[in-house]
Design a protein around this motif. Structure first.
Motif, PDB file in Angstrom:
ATOM      1  N   VAL A   1       0.850  -1.196   0.000  1.00  0.00           N
ATOM      2  CA  VAL A   1       0.000   0.000   0.000  1.00  0.00           C
ATOM      3  C   VAL A   1       0.886   1.247   0.000  1.00  0.00           C
ATOM      4  O   VAL A   1       0.672   2.182  -0.782  1.00  0.00           O
ATOM      5  N   GLU A   2       1.882   1.270   0.863  1.00  0.00           N
ATOM      6  CA  GLU A   2       2.774   2.433   0.953  1.00  0.00           C
ATOM      7  C   GLU A   2       3.540   2.647  -0.344  1.00  0.00           C
ATOM      8  O   GLU A   2       3.642   3.784  -0.829  1.00  0.00           O
ATOM      9  N   ALA A   3       4.075   1.576  -0.939  1.00  0.00           N
ATOM     10  CA  ALA A   3       4.835   1.699  -2.188  1.00  0.00           C
ATOM     11  C   ALA A   3       3.940   2.195  -3.325  1.00  0.00           C
ATOM     12  O   ALA A   3       4.359   3.016  -4.145  1.00  0.00           O
ATOM     13  N   THR A   4       2.717   1.712  -3.368  1.00  0.00           N
ATOM     14  CA  THR A   4       1.763   2.138  -4.390  1.00  0.00           C
ATOM     15  C   THR A   4       1.458   3.623  -4.236  1.00  0.00           C
ATOM     16  O   THR A   4       1.469   4.376  -5.217  1.00  0.00           O
ATOM     17  N   ARG A   5       1.205   4.048  -3.023  1.00  0.00           N
ATOM     18  CA  ARG A   5       0.885   5.453  -2.774  1.00  0.00           C
ATOM     19  C   ARG A   5       2.083   6.356  -3.072  1.00  0.00           C
ATOM     20  O   ARG A   5       1.918   7.454  -3.595  1.00  0.00           O
ATOM     21  N   GLU A   6       3.282   5.905  -2.764  1.00  0.00           N
ATOM     22  CA  GLU A   6       4.486   6.715  -2.972  1.00  0.00           C
ATOM     23  C   GLU A   6       4.870   6.837  -4.442  1.00  0.00           C
ATOM     24  O   GLU A   6       5.324   7.883  -4.879  1.00  0.00           O
ATOM     25  N   THR A   7       4.706   5.752  -5.215  1.00  0.00           N
ATOM     26  CA  THR A   7       5.185   5.734  -6.601  1.00  0.00           C
ATOM     27  C   THR A   7       4.109   5.979  -7.648  1.00  0.00           C
ATOM     28  O   THR A   7       4.422   6.338  -8.782  1.00  0.00           O
TER      29      THR A   7
ATOM     30  N   VAL B   1      -1.612   4.062 -11.226  1.00  0.00           N
ATOM     31  CA  VAL B   1      -2.779   4.261 -10.375  1.00  0.00           C
ATOM     32  C   VAL B   1      -3.386   5.641 -10.605  1.00  0.00           C
ATOM     33  O   VAL B   1      -2.686   6.656 -10.542  1.00  0.00           O
ATOM     34  N   VAL B   2      -4.688   5.659 -10.860  1.00  0.00           N
ATOM     35  CA  VAL B   2      -5.440   6.901 -11.018  1.00  0.00           C
ATOM     36  C   VAL B   2      -6.071   7.281  -9.683  1.00  0.00           C
ATOM     37  O   VAL B   2      -6.017   8.431  -9.265  1.00  0.00           O
ATOM     38  N   GLU B   3      -6.664   6.300  -9.011  1.00  0.00           N
ATOM     39  CA  GLU B   3      -7.217   6.526  -7.677  1.00  0.00           C
ATOM     40  C   GLU B   3      -7.402   5.199  -6.973  1.00  0.00           C
ATOM     41  O   GLU B   3      -7.454   4.145  -7.601  1.00  0.00           O
TER      42      GLU B   3
END
Length: 131
Positions: free
Chosen positions: A54-60, A86-88
């Motif tokens: 989750v953190e890696a997805t949100r950061e990158t 990721v769009v949202e």
């Protein structure tokens, strides 16, 4: 009578009422992530995310998941180049599942199909659908 929700935030709002992101990971430390095409809404894949994913997805801005078979973090497209931008990220009411709306850079399925859902069940037979 209301019971305190262990996922309540500092204001003691229940997880399903708060606007604070309080992911509820299962006993294995995972959330279910349903990935859909940002434009068409087509379901592309279902995978699992741990806190690190989750953190890696949100950061990158690129979808990361937890591989249950390899027991490791993986970035979608790290070998194929078919990343999911990721769009949202939509969070369900209990905060134990996510819908990741993404723009795929190519086929999503490891088989080369556009979506991992390229077969329809008819009786006891799987029939290939356009993908």
């Amino acid at each position: 009578m209301s019971h305190a929700d262990p996922g309540a935030d500092a204001a003691n709002e229940p997880r399903d009422q708060t606007l604070k992101f309080l992911p509820k990971f299962d006993s294995a430390g995972l959330l279910t992530a349903v990935v859909t095409h940002a434009q068409s809404g087509e379901v592309l894949m279902v995978a699992f995310m741990n806190r690190e994913a989750v953190e890696a997805t949100r950061e990158t801005g690129i979808a990361h998941f937890w591989s249950r078979s390899r027991q490791s973090l993986w970035r979608k497209g790290e070998t194929s180049g078919n990343e999911l931008r990721v769009v949202e990220i939509l969070v369900d009411c209990d905060q134990d599942a996510l819908v990741v709306r993404a723009e795929p850079a190519g086929p999503t399925c490891h088989t080369g199909a556009r979506s991992c859902f390229f077969r329809r069940l008819e009786g006891d037979t799987l029939v290939r659908v356009n993908s």
